[in-house]
Scaffold this active site. Structure first.
Site, PDB file in Angstrom:
ATOM      1  CB  THR A   1       6.694  -6.619   3.904  1.00  0.00           C
ATOM      2  OG1 THR A   1       7.463  -6.686   2.690  1.00  0.00           O
ATOM      3  CG2 THR A   1       6.792  -7.939   4.630  1.00  0.00           C
ATOM      4  CG  ASP A   2       5.487  -0.401   1.745  1.00  0.00           C
ATOM      5  OD1 ASP A   2       5.918  -0.574   0.588  1.00  0.00           O
ATOM      6  OD2 ASP A   2       4.890   0.635   2.079  1.00  0.00           O
ATOM      7  CD1 TRP A   3      12.069  -0.485  -0.804  1.00  0.00           C
ATOM      8  CD2 TRP A   3      10.882  -1.174  -2.563  1.00  0.00           C
ATOM      9  NE1 TRP A   3      12.913  -0.543  -1.880  1.00  0.00           N
ATOM     10  CE2 TRP A   3      12.210  -0.967  -2.984  1.00  0.00           C
ATOM     11  CE3 TRP A   3       9.957  -1.624  -3.507  1.00  0.00           C
ATOM     12  CZ2 TRP A   3      12.634  -1.175  -4.298  1.00  0.00           C
ATOM     13  CZ3 TRP A   3      10.363  -1.831  -4.799  1.00  0.00           C
ATOM     14  CH2 TRP A   3      11.684  -1.618  -5.194  1.00  0.00           C
ATOM     15  CB  ALA A   4      13.411  -3.330   1.820  1.00  0.00           C
ATOM     16  CG  ASP A   5       8.712  -1.713   5.437  1.00  0.00           C
ATOM     17  OD1 ASP A   5       9.686  -0.951   5.558  1.00  0.00           O
ATOM     18  OD2 ASP A   5       7.587  -1.323   5.096  1.00  0.00           O
TER      19      ASP A   5
END
Length: 777
Positions: free
Chosen positions: A308-312
């Site tokens: 995932t990207d940041w906290a997605d």
């Protein structure tokens, strides 16, 4: 009864399932590695498997104290021994550390990982244009610059050096290349992309993957890193132009254009993939089984790892509202195909995912598949045998050899857009030449590097770039300090937002112009990155435009230098300038490269990687639909739909001239299985050596869906001496002329095509229609 579009599109997809029982693996399997994976997996508990699927931020494991950031080994010990965490990312405080610090920190992480788990950590950094987060390493021009070079060798070399210097700091994984299409000039991450064209993005991504990973994706060496292509996909197409907001893209364009560079990257052996933070047509990509599992893992037989990207995953319930809480969001994302969650500050992912497995809402098979993919990357990197790198054998870190290659790359990525009366080059032999250097970008390294340069936003990092030359310093070195008058007139407010400026002092610049023979105005943007770079007005700031207008009114010739991450509107000042040079974000050696080019010591050879707009209501790409350019409607009214732009994609001048002739194809008629050999003669008709990017376009004259005006199909760059002629040859598979039809199938229709290169054109004819069942051809 008419079939609906959705029915037709899905019908083609269903047909593809029967036509393709098992996709050929994008990366050939290595039996020995697969055996090791299974042996390791068989020993792992559920807790250990789930821990491998979590990636935490390094900031969580330490704090700033007098003297700098300090690692808290007790917290790190807990993260690994208790939570079994498989990956850590980022630089403390998003500020570059020394290569020695990285070696030490990642070495401690690996020691604990091997001690408690017997499985190495995979550490990841955003080393996007060189070693972004490592002090005294080599920074290259940003990706948009590399695209402007149309030279894939520069991309490969830069990635190779970045891999070497990353491993010098013990980092085996970089979140690059960015393979998002940058087709909307409002978007804040245009400069991180390879521009608006899918073929340029595809070829540059392939080159960088080769540079990062080497030629064998199953066996990476100690000077290679795992590449992570991002942000899958259509991330660069937000409807509002704002970062991380929804995209609305037709199914045809998704498959034909936005998926193309990712498909090429998968086939080139990219080991990992990062997901688009937003949604496409209402579907968050992190929640899409269709896009993550079907299109990538199944249709392409890709066995890499999706992160995932940041906290997605959190955003599935906090922002997208497709999940009721975090646990529900984890269920959706993991079942969609996410293998690793970048959950920077929390370990509750482990708790909640274990609950989901025990409740039967996420299958053990899905967990095992994800962990196999994570282990596979680690085995392919050789981390089990050699968890640490750096030290002896990495003496070229930050070397003069690497710096020279970064400078040469920068020189080949700056675009000459205008040169009235051949005002350029400004020869250093001009005795008594006085240059007024002005504008907010004239004396600052931050502007040259852009975001992802020592810090996330590229700000508060001037101390880490002191050894490099600003434009002012580079011009002083080139022409002599006595020849350069620095009076900026407009400056940035370094304590404010990226777009904020100090009170202008334009009158001082105007007064200084009286002593100058020529004015070089360096204007554009300060650095920014991601969502903080959003804007509400595409026009360049009023202060900067007023500065140029006031200086032009002095009657002194103005050379405009554009130093910006995206094309800002300058339609009112461009006519006032004798020359225009677009330098984009050329990196630490950008000032030196610009000085070399302005002086004529080096020749310009870059071309525009995107369309530069003239006005806010005419944001078009070069491959616009033919119906977008309509003049009048007979007997009615002026339709006024002409495409208006300042500079087109593929445009760029040189200090020499080139002549194209004799464009030909070896076949005037063809079918879908044919390969056309297309050649064109290119001659240097000027007086100095030059490089020319030869771009081959095609136009489908009549199609069942409104065709694009033209499409780039291939490109090559050649160097020619004065008077020299070379034949440039392309091998063009006929299937590359296909488009995605109304039924969602790749389609090549009988009829005429025009092939174009450098003002030349030739006609070829497809004699039989072909419709493919496969989703990828």
């Amino acid at each position: 009864m008419k079939k609906t579009f959705l029915t037709l599109f899905m019908g083609c997809a269903v047909a593809a399932v029967f036509a393709q029982t098992a996709a050929k693996p994008a990366i050939p399997r290595d039996a020995a590695i697969e055996q090791k994976i299974e042996k390791t997996l068989a020993k792992m508990t559920l807790d250990e498997k789930i821990g491998q699927m979590l990636e935490l931020n390094f900031d969580l494991m330490g704090k700033y104290e007098p003297g700098g950031w300090k690692l808290n080994e007790m917290i790190l010990d807990t993260c690994i021994s208790k939570w079994k965490v498989g990956s850590i990312l980022n630089a403390p405080g998003t500020r570059a550390a020394t290569v020695e610090q990285w070696r030490q920190w990642i070495g401690i992480i690996q020691e604990k990982s091997m001690k408690y788990l017997g499985i190495p950590d995979i550490y990841g950094l955003d080393h996007n244009h060189g070693v972004t987060y490592t002090q005294k390493g080599t920074l290259f021009p940003q990706p948009i610059n590399l695209a402007a070079s149309f030279n894939t060798e520069l991309a490969r070399t830069g990635a190779e050096i970045t891999a070497y210097e990353s491993r010098a700091g013990n980092c085996p994984w970089v979140y690059n290349p960015v393979t998002d299409l940058g087709r909307d000039p409002r978007w804040s991450r245009i400069w991180e992309s390879f521009g608006e064209d899918p073929i340029v993005n595809a070829r540059m991504a392939e080159a960088e993957i080769l540079g990062y990973q080497g030629s064998d994706p199953n066996h990476l060496g100690p000077y290679n890193v795992a590449a992570c292509i991002k942000h899958y996909f259509a991330y660069g197409a937000p409807f509002t132009g704002k970062d991380r907001t929804p995209a609305y893209v037709s199914p045809q364009m998704l498959r034909e254009k936005y998926f193309e560079p990712f498909k090429a990257a998968f086939k080139a052996g990219a080991l990992t993939l990062m997901v688009n933070s937003g949604s496409i047509n209402g579907m968050p990509v992190h929640a899409s089984y269709e896009y993550l599992t079907k299109w990538v893992k199944e249709d392409l037989g890709w066995d890499g790892m999706i992160v995932t990207d940041w906290a997605d995953i959190n955003n599935l319930f906090q922002r997208e509202r497709v999940a009721k809480d975090k646990k529900d969001a984890i269920r959706i994302a993991i079942n969609a195909g996410v293998d690793m969650s970048m959950d920077p500050y929390s370990v509750d992912f482990c708790i909640l995912l274990k609950e989901l497995v025990n409740e039967g809402k996420v299958s053990q098979a899905r967990i095992d598949d994800a962990v196999r993919r994570i282990l596979r990357v680690k085995y392919r990197l050789g981390l089990f045998d050699k968890p640490n790198t750096g030290g002896k054998g990495y003496e070229k870190f930050g070397s003069a050899e690497h710096a020279e290659k970064a400078l040469r790359a920068a020189e080949e990525t700056l675009v000459l857009l205008k040169n009235e009366g051949n005002i350029l080059p400004l020869k250093t032999q001009n005795a008594g030449l006085k240059i007024l250097l002005t504008g907010p970008n004239a004396n600052q390294m931050r502007c040259l590097n852009g975001g992802w340069s020592y810090t996330w936003q590229g700000s508060n990092a001037e101390d880490l770039a002191e050894q490099y030359n600003t434009i002012y310093e580079a011009l002083c070195n080139k022409y002599g300090k006595e020849s350069i008058i620095l009076e900026q007139g407009v400056t940035y407010n370094e304590r404010g937002q990226y777009w904020q400026e100090n009170e202008p002092q334009i009158e001082k610049a105007v007064a200084a112009a009286q002593k100058a023979d020529v004015i070089i105005a360096c204007i554009g943007e300060n650095s920014y990155c991601e969502t903080p770079g959003n804007l509400t007005d595409l026009w360049l700031s009023e202060n900067q435009r007023s500065l140029v207008k006031a200086l032009a009114a002095t009657g002194k010739p103005v050379v405009l230098v554009l130093n910006e991450g995206r094309p800002r509107l300058i339609t009112d000042i461009e006519p006032l300038c004798k020359a225009v040079v677009h330098i984009f974000l050329p990196g630490n050696y950008g000032g030196d490269a610009l000085a070399n080019l302005l002086a004529g010591d080096v020749n310009f050879s870059a071309k525009m990687p995107y369309t530069y707009p003239r006005e806010i209501n005419s944001l078009a790409n070069y491959d616009y639909k033919v119906s977008e350019e309509v003049g009048t409607m007979a007997g009615a009214y002026n339709y006024d739909a002409k495409v208006s732009l300042l500079w087109p994609f593929g445009y760029g001048l040189s200090y020499t001239t080139f002549e194209y002739s004799n464009l030909r194809a070896d076949k005037t008629s063809f079918t879908a299985s044919d390969v056309l050999t297309v050649s064109v003669d290119v001659k240097n008709t000027g007086s100095r050596v030059g490089k020319e990017a030869v771009l081959l376009y095609s136009s489908d004259l009549v199609a069942s869906l409104t065709p694009d005006n033209r499409r780039l199909r291939q490109f090559q760059k050649v160097e020619l001496k004065p008077g020299e002629q070379k034949t440039v040859t392309f091998r063009l598979p006929a299937k590359d002329l296909a488009f995605v039809g109304a039924e969602g199938c790749w389609t090549l229709e009988e009829g005429d095509f025009i092939l174009r290169a450098g003002g030349q054109q030739t006609r070829v004819t497809c004699t039989a229609t072909k419709i493919w069942d496969e989703p990828n051809i």
